[in-house]
Design a protein around this motif. Structure first.
Motif, short mmCIF file in Angstrom:
data_model
loop_
_atom_site.label_atom_id
_atom_site.label_comp_id
_atom_site.label_asym_id
_atom_site.label_seq_id
_atom_site.Cartn_x
_atom_site.Cartn_y
_atom_site.Cartn_z
N ILE A 50 -2.52 -7.95 -5.82
CA ILE A 50 -2.11 -8.61 -4.58
C ILE A 50 -2.59 -7.82 -3.37
CG2 ILE A 50 -0.13 -9.18 -3.13
CD1 ILE A 50 1.33 -10.10 -5.54
N ARG A 51 -2.41 -6.52 -3.41
CA ARG A 51 -2.83 -5.70 -2.28
C ARG A 51 -4.32 -5.86 -2.04
NH1 ARG A 51 -6.45 -1.85 -0.28
NH2 ARG A 51 -5.41 -0.53 1.27
N SER A 52 -5.11 -5.82 -3.10
CA SER A 52 -6.56 -5.95 -2.96
C SER A 52 -6.96 -7.32 -2.45
CB SER A 52 -7.24 -5.68 -4.32
OG SER A 52 -7.03 -4.35 -4.72
N ALA A 53 -6.24 -8.36 -2.86
CA ALA A 53 -6.57 -9.71 -2.42
C ALA A 53 -6.23 -9.94 -0.95
CB ALA A 53 -5.83 -10.73 -3.29
N GLN B 161 0.83 -1.21 0.00
CA GLN B 161 0.00 0.00 0.00
C GLN B 161 0.86 1.26 0.00
OE1 GLN B 161 -3.40 0.15 -0.33
NE2 GLN B 161 -2.93 2.30 -0.69
N LYS B 162 1.98 1.22 0.72
CA LYS B 162 2.88 2.37 0.72
C LYS B 162 3.40 2.66 -0.68
CE LYS B 162 4.55 1.96 5.49
NZ LYS B 162 5.73 1.66 6.35
N GLN B 163 3.71 1.60 -1.42
CA GLN B 163 4.17 1.79 -2.79
C GLN B 163 3.07 2.40 -3.66
OE1 GLN B 163 6.08 -1.44 -4.73
NE2 GLN B 163 7.89 -1.31 -3.44
N LEU B 164 1.84 1.90 -3.49
CA LEU B 164 0.73 2.43 -4.27
C LEU B 164 0.42 3.87 -3.89
CD1 LEU B 164 -1.62 -0.70 -4.22
CD2 LEU B 164 -0.16 0.06 -6.09
N GLN C 180 -9.63 0.46 -3.46
CA GLN C 180 -8.37 0.54 -4.20
C GLN C 180 -8.58 0.27 -5.69
OE1 GLN C 180 -4.95 1.13 -2.94
NE2 GLN C 180 -4.90 1.54 -5.13
N LEU C 181 -9.40 -0.71 -5.99
CA LEU C 181 -9.62 -1.05 -7.39
C LEU C 181 -10.34 0.07 -8.14
CD1 LEU C 181 -10.65 -4.80 -7.07
CD2 LEU C 181 -8.48 -3.88 -7.89
N VAL C 182 -11.35 0.67 -7.50
CA VAL C 182 -12.06 1.78 -8.13
C VAL C 182 -11.12 2.96 -8.33
CG1 VAL C 182 -13.87 3.51 -7.79
CG2 VAL C 182 -14.36 1.10 -7.36
N THR C 183 -10.30 3.25 -7.32
CA THR C 183 -9.34 4.35 -7.44
C THR C 183 -8.37 4.12 -8.58
OG1 THR C 183 -9.47 4.85 -5.07
CG2 THR C 183 -7.52 5.62 -6.24
N VAL D 5 -16.94 -3.24 -11.12
CA VAL D 5 -15.74 -3.99 -10.73
C VAL D 5 -16.10 -5.40 -10.29
CG1 VAL D 5 -13.85 -4.12 -9.06
CG2 VAL D 5 -14.43 -1.92 -10.11
N LYS D 6 -17.14 -5.52 -9.48
CA LYS D 6 -17.56 -6.84 -9.01
C LYS D 6 -17.98 -7.74 -10.17
CE LYS D 6 -19.15 -5.54 -4.37
NZ LYS D 6 -20.30 -5.49 -3.44
N LYS D 7 -18.72 -7.18 -11.09
CA LYS D 7 -19.19 -7.98 -12.23
C LYS D 7 -18.02 -8.45 -13.09
CE LYS D 7 -23.78 -5.86 -12.61
NZ LYS D 7 -24.66 -4.96 -13.41
N GLN D 8 -17.04 -7.58 -13.29
CA GLN D 8 -15.91 -7.95 -14.15
C GLN D 8 -14.99 -8.96 -13.46
OE1 GLN D 8 -15.61 -7.10 -17.47
NE2 GLN D 8 -17.69 -6.41 -17.00
N ILE D 9 -14.88 -8.89 -12.13
CA ILE D 9 -14.10 -9.91 -11.42
C ILE D 9 -14.81 -11.26 -11.52
CG2 ILE D 9 -13.31 -10.69 -9.15
CD1 ILE D 9 -12.73 -7.81 -8.45
N ALA D 10 -16.13 -11.24 -11.36
CA ALA D 10 -16.90 -12.49 -11.49
C ALA D 10 -16.75 -13.06 -12.89
CB ALA D 10 -18.36 -12.22 -11.18
N LYS D 11 -16.73 -12.19 -13.88
CA LYS D 11 -16.54 -12.63 -15.26
C LYS D 11 -15.17 -13.25 -15.44
CE LYS D 11 -16.57 -10.84 -20.01
NZ LYS D 11 -16.76 -9.61 -20.84
N ALA D 12 -14.15 -12.64 -14.82
CA ALA D 12 -12.79 -13.17 -14.93
C ALA D 12 -12.67 -14.53 -14.26
CB ALA D 12 -11.80 -12.19 -14.31
#
Length: 406
Positions: A272-275, A58-61, A293-296, A343-350
Motif C-alpha cells: 500500500i505504501r509503495s502504491a 512509512q512511519k510504521q515501516l 522501498q520495495l528494493v529495501t 522488481v519492475k519485471k516481477q510486478i509486470a509479471k504479477a
C-alpha cells in the motif's frame, strides 16, 4: 488478500489520518475481508488523505529498521560461551569478528550480527567472584538495556546462577537456562531437548522455573537450539521479535517458516505504501511503485533468509565447504539478486494478462488516480507474496544442502 486483523489495523490508520469514511468501511467489513477489500479501501481515499496516510504507513515501516534487540549471555562458567554466541550469529569460530574462545570479559562486550545492526548479543562478565551480589552485578552490566538473558550452565546450575535468574525475573525480564553440550559429545538421537539439573532450578526458583534448553553450538539445527530461538522471540515485544527473527540464522525448517509467516503478515503495508507514494495514471504500472522501498524490503528479506553472498559464505565455512557448493540451492529471482529492474519485471509479471484489471474495473467504475493506486497495490502485493514464498523455498534448499554436506 487482507485478513480481518489487517483490515482492522487499516481502519485505525485511516482514523489517524482523518479518513473517517475509510475507517467506517473497514470496520464494517473486518470480519469478512476478501481479496479485493484493500482495492476498495484505496479507491475510497480522497486525494487529500493519500499523503498523510502514506506517511503514517512509512512511519510504521521505518520502525522496523530503527528498533534494536539486545540479548545477554552470562553465567558462572565461560565454557562453551563463545561457541554459543558465534552460533547465534552463524559466525564460524575462526572468522574475524567471532567471539574468542577462553577467558572471561571484565566488561559487557557487544557482538553484532554480520548482516544487521538490529540484534546484538552481549557477552557479560562471569559471576563466579567470591564477592558476587545480584544487585551489584546487574548495576555493573547496566541491566535495563537488555531484553533477555541466557544463563549458560555447565553440569549443574549453581546457586549464584539461580539467584541471578530470580533477580532478573523479579525485574520483569525474560531469562533462559541453557546447557551447552560439549562438541565431543553428540546429541541424543533426534537432538531431543532435555532438562539439565531440573531439581536445582526448581529449588532455586520457587515460582515456575524457566525452561532449560540443551543446545549444541556445533549443531545449531538441534531441537533445543530451535526451541530456544522460538521461545526468546515469542517473549519479546512485537518489533523486537521481528528484529530477532530476521537476524538469527535459518538453522531449521521451523525457523524458515516462522520468518516466512512474519513477512507474509507485513507485506500488505509495504504494497500500500509503495502504491500511494506516486499516484499516477495506469500506463506504466511498474513505475507507480516506490522502488526504493520495495528494493529495501526485498533486500532485508533476502538477508533474513540467509540468501545473500555473505550469509552463504558463513554457512559454507561452518560446514567446511566452499561457497560455490551452495550456489545451486538458490534459484529464485530475488534469492539471486535484488535490483530495480528485477522488481519492475516481477510486478509486470504479477499484472498478468489483464484479468486483474478487468475485475477491478467491474468493481470500481470510476477509475482515476486512486483506482490506479489500488490496481498497483494488487500487483505489488502479488509480487511480494510470490517473492517471499520463493525465497523461503531457497532457504529450505540451502539448509538441506548445508546439512547434507556437514
Amino acid at each position: 488478500m487482507a485478513t480481518g486483523e489487517e483490515v482492522t489495523e487499516m481502519a485505525s490508520l485511516a482514523l489517524e489520518t482523518g479518513g473517517e469514511t475509510v475507517a467506517s468501511f473497514l470496520e464494517t467489513t473486518s470480519s469478512e475481508a476478501g481479496p479485493f477489500d484493500i482495492l476498495s479501501l484505496i479507491s475510497k481515499l480522497s486525494p487529500g488523505t493519500v499523503n498523510s496516510f502514506a506517511a503514517t504507513l512509512q512511519k510504521q515501516l521505518d520502525r522496523f529498521e530503527s528498533v534494536e534487540a539486545r540479548i545477554a549471555v552470562t553465567g558462572e562458567s565461560v565454557r562453551g560461551r563463545s561457541s554459543l554466541i558465534n552460533a547465534l550469529r552463524n559466525v564460524p569460530d575462526n572468522e574475524t569478528g567471532a567471539c574468542p574462545a577462553g577467558g572471561s570479559v571484565t566488561e559487557p562486550t557487544n557482538y553484532k550480527f554480520p548482516s544487521t545492526n538490529a540484534l546484538q548479543v552481549w557477552d557479560l562478565p562471569a559471576i563466579g567472584s567470591p564477592d558476587f551480589s545480584t544487585a551489584g552485578y546487574l548495576e555493573h552490566v547496566v541491566f535495563d538495556r537488555f531484553d533477555a538473558f541466557l544463563i549458560l550452565g555447565s553440569d549443574r546450575f549453581t546457586e549464584k546462577e539461580l539467584l541471578l535468574a530470580k533477580a532478573i525475573r523479579e525485574r520483569r525480564k525474560s531469562v533462559y537456562f541453557v546447557h551447552a553440550e560439549p562438541a565431543s559429545v553428540p546429541l541424543p538421537p533426534g537432538g531431543e531437548q532435555r532438562e539439565a539439573s531440573p531439581s536445582d532450578a526448581n529449588e532455586g526458583l520457587k515460582e515456575q522455573p524457566p525452561k532449560v534448553f540443551l543446545v549444541s553450538s556445533w549443531r545449531p539445527g538441534s531441537l533445543g537450539f530451535e526451541e530456544l530461538l522460538v521461545d526468546v522471540a515469542q517473549d519479546l515485544p512485537e518489533l523486537k521479535k521481528r528484529a530477532f527473527l530476521f537476524a538469527v540464522p535459518c538453522v531449521t525448517s521451523k525457523i524458515v517458516q516462522v520468518k516466512k509467516e512474519l513477512m507474509m503478515n507485513e507485506i500488505w503495508k509495504v504494497a500500500i505504501r509503495s502504491a500511494l507514494v506516486n499516484v499516477v495514471p495506469i500506463p506504466g504500472l511498474s513505475d507507480m511503485c516506490d522502488m526504493t522501498q520495495l528494493v529495501t524490503t526485498l533486500t532485508s528479506y533476502r538477508k533474513a533468509f540467509g540468501l545473500d553472498e555473505d550469509s552463504r559464505g558463513r554457512w559454507a565455512k561452518r560446514v567446511g565447504k566452499v561457497p560455490g557448493e551452495f550456489r545451486s540451492a538458490v534459484t529464485s529471482t530475488f534469492g539471486l539478486e535484488v535490483c530495480v529492474d528485477a522488481v519492475k519485471k516481477q510486478i509486470a509479471k504479477a499484472a498478468g494478462s489483464g484479468r486483474i484489471l478487468a475485475t477491478f474495473l467491474n468493481m470500481v467504475p470510476a477509475v482515476g488516480q486512486m483506482g490506479s493506486a489500488a490496481l498497483t497495490y494488487n500487483h505489488t502485493f502479488s509480487m511480494l507474496q510470490a517473492a517471499v514464498g520463493e525465497m523461503a523455498q531457497d532457504s529450505e534448499r540451502l539448509l538441506q544442502k548445508a546439512l547434507s554436506l556437514k
